[in-house]
Design an enzyme around this catalytic site. Structure first.
Site, PDB file in Angstrom:
ATOM      1  CB  SER A 140      -0.906   0.000   1.233  1.00  0.00           C
ATOM      2  OG  SER A 140      -1.723  -1.139   1.261  1.00  0.00           O
ATOM      3  CG  LEU A 141       1.399   4.049  -2.410  1.00  0.00           C
ATOM      4  CD1 LEU A 141       0.941   4.940  -3.554  1.00  0.00           C
ATOM      5  CD2 LEU A 141       2.915   4.054  -2.324  1.00  0.00           C
ATOM      6  CD  GLU A 170       3.146   7.107 -10.634  1.00  0.00           C
ATOM      7  OE1 GLU A 170       3.551   6.404  -9.715  1.00  0.00           O
ATOM      8  OE2 GLU A 170       3.157   6.727 -11.812  1.00  0.00           O
ATOM      9  CE  LYS A 172      -4.047   6.794  -3.830  1.00  0.00           C
ATOM     10  NZ  LYS A 172      -5.393   6.271  -4.147  1.00  0.00           N
ATOM     11  CE  LYS A 350       4.960   5.141  -7.550  1.00  0.00           C
ATOM     12  NZ  LYS A 350       4.747   4.200  -8.678  1.00  0.00           N
ATOM     13  CB  CYS A 474     -33.706  -5.072  17.351  1.00  0.00           C
ATOM     14  SG  CYS A 474     -33.137  -5.807  15.793  1.00  0.00           S
TER      15      CYS A 474
END
Length: 752
Positions: A140-141, A170, A172, A350, A474
């Site tokens: 991942s980043l 670049e 995304k 990067k 509920c």
């Protein structure tokens, strides 16, 4: 107009190829036609077979050779049109080639291979979405949501000794991550990201994406490597997304929420012909494992990708300063919706130098040499109509907002999560009554994906509008709601065993991709089985047979003339077949399917790795569970509490009696040389990937840990090991190189 290697599907002609070519073909009375006009210039043919020159032809008597030549010409035409933007043959010539190829394959079926051009848009190819490991993990980043966070990332680079690095910027792409594996230039596999280690095989569908070459084309500067993993994003252009939704609405079907969802849905179609009709595109943004090619820089790798015929972006820039990065982010953000024909949600930065990338390494989830800047989510005003609640599989009751249809970040949104009752009170959003308007709220797509409400526009609040009163029972079964623990922000329905809403969600979840992954057991099927009282709960799923399914109208068909009464439908039989296959899934999937709180895929794998069988997990104490790597006290407590309920235990027992595998097989021939040992691997090894090193440790009875502590027995250090090696020295933990690691695997500590 073509941009970034993508050509809209409504361009001129069936394949978008304008009719300005000079190529031609002449029928031969005595043999097959070989096309040698413009567009065939890169085909390698023997002189005695093909006459060189535009508009000429020759007869080839060998059908295999003719098939090879025409297939290469078709691939060449696609490559020139979709990648080079330089078409050389027209529609008619393209169609004639394709028809001739189809005729050859009809006459000689052995020529119809998976990578034949006819299979791109031709007959359906079997797609079963089996899982395969990535050769190199798809990371991942880390994200940055402000320029200041990008600056902080850059400052960390400098603290690590990286001075004034070249930085690649670049766009995304907001798409679906994909990993293409080419061997000797041939596309052999396409996998989704999955969990980063293992992905789904979508090869047949990816082959229908016209910008993805089935074979790479080499150049003198960039010969085709022996092996390369190509990483990228599959996307659906915005215009194609809008056309697709229009067609779905016209057909009475539900539209997709956004282009990314439609891209993901299109890529996971069982029939590749449907995928082929969706005008998907791809942008490549990196490489994984490779042999026979080693780039010096990220930008160098992109040059190679383009030379090999792969689609790359023309928006990549290499800058030398942080100011250049900030300028790129600002410029792309100002043109966010026009810069490319698909959706983007940020900019990726990067370090360009690959040697520096190796030196910087990665954290447990992301490379230190890259950062993803995310643009601020788009925010719009929306009219709140009402607040509804639903109950999930674990009993959690979640409120959500119902609004007038509102366009945000390229999608039309009508529902947005409100998370829990506490959040509704905190944000003070108020719905209207019957016929009365509610709050105007600020709607945001968090991360450009998940719609959420930030709060009300108080200046527009109608006079006298009252706060929302949350339900106390509920919505499905009427049971009074409770807090799981004091101070819990969630309200839960405690009627876990009998609540219809929870039952439906649990049965549906059993079949989900992270659990047993049973095709044919969707939400509609879960409801049908429960409503017909074919099953009482998820424990009965694997006891289903034809007689039981005949009691649920969804799985029956009308009898034919020679048949009596309703008959089992094809879908019903497929469900039975899929249930039988699902019994052999790994233990971690069984654990996830039980709907134990906090036990998702990560915790399920941790428990399965540590204990190996359901029996061992059931016999373990809370302390033993908590001590397992990746588990901890919260998950351990949830597991212990879950197994205290007799009806929970009965579900496990029913599955086991039905033949569901309750233990992972372990290769007894592999020596248990690491039994009881904890080993940490850090840095890059020559003969082991990160995953294969972990598997080698686990298969020998050891524990593969992710961090170094006093409990660590050995630390294996490869290239660019980083801080873990330093910590091992500080703690006095033995450090091994790769050769020592192999010795440890073979003979255990005594062999060192």
């Amino acid at each position: 107009m073509k941009r970034n290697g993508f050509v809209p599907s409504n361009s001129v002609g069936r394949r978008g190829i304008p009719s300005n070519s000079t190529s031609s073909a002449i029928a031969s009375a005595g043999g097959a036609v070989v096309w040698t006009g413009a567009g065939a210039g890169r085909v390698r043919a023997r002189p005695e077979q093909v006459s060189v020159g535009p508009g000429t032809m020759s007869c080839v008597t060998d059908p295999r050779e003719e098939h090879r030549l025409i297939a290469e010409e078709i691939e060449e035409a696609r490559w020139r049109y979709y990648v080079l933007d330089s078409p050389t043959i027209d529609d008619a010539d393209f169609d004639r080639r394709m028809r001739r190829l189809e005729a050859l394959e009809e006459e000689f079926p052995e020529l119809r291979t998976p990578d034949s051009p006819t299979q791109t848009v031709g007959g359906a190819v079997s797609t079963d979405f089996t899982s395969h490991p990535h050769l190199r993990r798809m990371e991942s980043l880390d994200n940055a949501f402000s320029v200041e966070e990008v600056e902080a990332w850059y400052a960390r680079l400098r603290r690590d000794g990286v001075e004034d690095p070249a930085l690649l910027c670049e766009l995304k792409v907001d798409g679906l991550a994909i990993n293409l594996l080419y061997e000797e230039g041939r596309l052999v596999r396409a996998l989704t990201r999955g969990d980063g280690t293992t992905g789904e095989d979508v090869t047949s569908n990816v082959k229908t994406i016209t910008s993805v070459p089935h074979r790479l084309t080499g150049t003198d500067e960039f010969p085709v490597p022996a092996l390369v993993e190509v990483r990228g994003e599959v996307f659906l252009p915005v215009e194609a997304f809008e056309r697709l939704n229009e067609s779905l609405l016209e057909a009475g079907k539900a539209p997709f929420a956004n282009p990314r969802n439609s891209a993901a849905g299109s890529l996971r179609q069982k029939d590749p012909r449907i995928t082929a009709s969706r005008a998907l595109g791809m942008v490549c943004h990196g490489i994984g494992e490779r042999r026979g090619f080693e780039p010096q820089a990220q930008s160098h790798a992109y040059d190679a990708l383009a030379a090999w015929g792969l689609p790359t972006s023309d928006q990549v820039r290499v800058v030398s300063t942080l100011k250049g990065v900030e300028g790129y982010i600002e410029n792309a953000g100002a043109r966010r919706h026009t810069i490319v024909p698909y959706e983007i949600d940020g900019v990726v930065v990067k370090v360009d130098d690959v040697a520096l990338q190796r030196r910087l390494g990665s954290t447990s989830r992301a490379p230190r040499w890259a950062i993803a800047f995310k643009y601020p989510p788009e925010e719009v005003n929306a009219k709140l109509l009402e607040i509804r609640v639903n109950v999930g599989r674990t009993g959690r009751v979640t409120p959500y907002a119902v609004m007038e249809p509102t366009k945000v970040a390229g999608s039309t949104v009508e529902n947005a999560t409100l998370h829990n009752f506490y959040e509704v009170e905190r944000k003070d959003v108020r719905p209207g009554g019957p016929g009365d308007p509610g709050d105007t709220v600020i709607l945001r797509k968090a991360g450009d994906v998940i719609p959420e409400i930030l709060g009300p526009v108080l200046a527009l609040r109608p006079e006298g509008l009252q706060p929302w009163v949350p339900p106390t029972t509920c919505p499905s079964c009427g049971t009074p709601l409770v807090e799981q623990k004091e101070g819990d922000k969630d309200r839960r329905c405690p009627n876990h065993e009998k609540c219809p809403g929870q039952l439906r969600e649990r049965v549906f979840f059993v079949a989900s991709r992270n659990a047993f992954d049973i095709e044919g057991l969707g939400y509609e099927a879960a409801v049908a089985l429960l409503d017909a009282e074919v099953i009482a709960n998820e424990g009965d799923v694997f006891d289903l047979d034809a007689a039981a399914l005949l009691r649920a109208p969804l799985f029956t068909r009308a009898p034919k003339k020679d048949e009596d009464g309703p008959q089992l439908s094809a879908n019903g039989q497929r469900l039975l077949d899929n249930l039988d296959k699902a019994k052999q899934v790994p233990l971690w999937r069984v654990l996830v399917a039980l709907s134990i709180r906090h036990v998702g895929p990560k915790a399920g794998r941790a428990l399965a790795t540590e204990f190996g069988s359901m029996a061992a997990i059931r016999a373990a104490t809370e302390e033993q569970l908590a001590a397992a790597e990746g588990v901890g006290p919260t998950i351990a407590e949830a597991v212990i509490e879950w197994f205290k309920e007799p009806w929970h235990v009965e579900i496990v027992d029913k599955w086991e009696r039905a033949g569901v595998t309750m233990a992972d097989e372990r290769d007894e021939s592999t020596p248990r040389t690491l039994a009881g040992l904890t080993v940490v691997v850090t840095g890059s090894l020559v003969d082991f990937s990160r995953d294969s090193a972990k598997e080698a440790i686990l298969s020998r009875g050891g524990k593969a840990a992710g961090s170094v502590s006093k409990k660590t027995d050995y630390v294996v250090v490869g290239e660019n090991a980083g801080s873990k090696a330093d910590k091992a020295e500080q703690l006095g933990v033995p450090v091994l190189d790769e050769a020592g690691f192999k010795t440890l695997l073979d003979g255990g500590p005594a062999a060192l």
